[in-house]
Design a protein around this motif. Sequence first.
Motif, PDB file in Angstrom:
ATOM      1  N   LEU A  41      -0.010  -9.424   0.281  1.00 58.40           N
ATOM      2  CA  LEU A  41       0.870  -8.272   0.072  1.00 58.40           C
ATOM      3  C   LEU A  41       1.585  -8.354  -1.277  1.00 58.40           C
ATOM      4  N   ARG A  42       1.580  -7.220  -1.977  1.00 60.21           N
ATOM      5  CA  ARG A  42       2.290  -7.113  -3.245  1.00 60.21           C
ATOM      6  C   ARG A  42       3.039  -5.784  -3.287  1.00 60.21           C
ATOM      7  N   ARG A  82       5.035 -10.808  -4.005  1.00 56.95           N
ATOM      8  CA  ARG A  82       3.883 -11.347  -4.734  1.00 56.95           C
ATOM      9  C   ARG A  82       2.990 -12.186  -3.819  1.00 56.95           C
ATOM     10  N   ASP A  83       1.906 -11.599  -3.370  1.00 58.05           N
ATOM     11  CA  ASP A  83       0.870 -12.317  -2.624  1.00 58.05           C
ATOM     12  C   ASP A  83       1.429 -12.968  -1.351  1.00 58.05           C
ATOM     13  N   VAL A  84       2.089 -12.167  -0.536  1.00 63.42           N
ATOM     14  CA  VAL A  84       2.703 -12.653   0.703  1.00 63.42           C
ATOM     15  C   VAL A  84       1.730 -12.479   1.866  1.00 63.42           C
ATOM     16  N   THR A  91       9.699  -6.441   1.497  1.00 66.91           N
ATOM     17  CA  THR A  91       8.596  -6.755   2.399  1.00 66.91           C
ATOM     18  C   THR A  91       8.725  -5.983   3.707  1.00 66.91           C
ATOM     19  N   VAL A  92       9.914  -6.008   4.290  1.00 68.22           N
ATOM     20  CA  VAL A  92      10.117  -5.368   5.591  1.00 68.22           C
ATOM     21  C   VAL A  92       9.897  -3.861   5.498  1.00 68.22           C
ATOM     22  N   GLU A  93      10.318  -3.239   4.412  1.00 66.00           N
ATOM     23  CA  GLU A  93      10.099  -1.797   4.250  1.00 66.00           C
ATOM     24  C   GLU A  93       8.615  -1.451   4.270  1.00 66.00           C
ATOM     25  N   LEU A  94       7.792  -2.320   3.713  1.00 68.25           N
ATOM     26  CA  LEU A  94       6.345  -2.092   3.754  1.00 68.25           C
ATOM     27  C   LEU A  94       5.823  -2.222   5.183  1.00 68.25           C
ATOM     28  N   LEU A  95       6.326  -3.193   5.929  1.00 65.52           N
ATOM     29  CA  LEU A  95       5.894  -3.374   7.317  1.00 65.52           C
ATOM     30  C   LEU A  95       6.302  -2.184   8.177  1.00 65.52           C
ATOM     31  N   GLU A  96       7.431  -1.585   7.845  1.00 69.94           N
ATOM     32  CA  GLU A  96       7.929  -0.432   8.601  1.00 69.94           C
ATOM     33  C   GLU A  96       7.227   0.861   8.226  1.00 69.94           C
ATOM     34  N   THR A 124       1.634  -2.059  -3.185  1.00 72.56           N
ATOM     35  CA  THR A 124       0.859  -2.026  -4.424  1.00 72.56           C
ATOM     36  C   THR A 124      -0.523  -2.627  -4.203  1.00 72.56           C
ATOM     37  N   ALA A 125      -0.577  -3.670  -3.387  1.00 72.26           N
ATOM     38  CA  ALA A 125      -1.846  -4.319  -3.052  1.00 72.26           C
ATOM     39  C   ALA A 125      -1.658  -5.088  -1.752  1.00 72.26           C
TER      40      ALA A 125
END
Length: 315
Positions: free
Chosen positions: A13-14, A29-31, A54-59, A65-66
């Motif tokens: 994740l990025r 960065r690459d999580v 990170t959490v906002e992306l999961l939600e 971005t990638a």
Amino acid sequence: MDFGESVIEVSGLRRRYGQSGDKGYEAVRDVSFTVRRGELFALLGTNGAGKTSTVELLEGLARPTAGRIRVLGHDPYEERGAVRPRIGVMLQEGGFPSELTAAETVRMWAGCTTGARPVDEALGLVGLSGRAGVRIKQLSGGERRRLDLALALLGRPEVLFLDEPTTGLDPEARHTTWELVRRLREEGTTVLLTTHYLEEAEALADRLAIMREGQIVATGTPAEVIGAYPARIRFAMPDGWFVGDLPPLAELGVVGHEESGGRIELQTRELQRTLTGLLLWARDKDMELEGLDARTASLEEAFLAIAGATSGRGE
């Protein structure tokens, strides 16, 4: 506790804000990590480490971005309609209409929630039954925080995202919230938690990850993360006695030591062995070790050593 299949899967994740090059920055960065069904997973880090990004992306609040995200088997951004009814989200800060009462706010939110709990039940879960008729502007900061949690629980979520859930709560309300979160987990709810209260993570989390500058730098159970750092034994000896008078430190299992202000600190990864050898030596010398204190490392010590200084990246 036996956990089922993974319900959150994150790979590579990025998340980048702004343009490429010096005009933007990469907050995540690459999580990569997974969270299993029924597990409470804590995501820790100093301000700017990338937790909230990170959490906002999961939600599903933004597109990464990638990388790849799956929540309950779906992409939370592209397949939001399949994910949103099954998750609960408690943001760092909610925005409520100040003139509505607590009950009116829950009722309004329930109109947008599939299978919502009754208003009284939602308020009762977070200890706000007696404040149902109070306007939002008259609630304390801690009470508004509990209302945030009530709304997150309104749809009986399978996965619950809690972003700094106990900020602003007094100690009693914080522990009451912990008990509620434990009960939800026991009932099968999967919880992803961010918090600045390390004792909260240590008390609640089955596993945790520590972020630094957008990357995960440590992960495991709280015991595993703490266990990577030495225990400490602190004491003072009578006047005229020094560290050099102790038995050979290596034979005691000591991996480091400090002496300051008449007090000695021994660091060891074998606390029982070191402490036993030290006490037997003191007995043979007919010596009292003043202020003797022995303890394992804390999550706070491990966190400070791991998280270190950040470079000012955004949350």
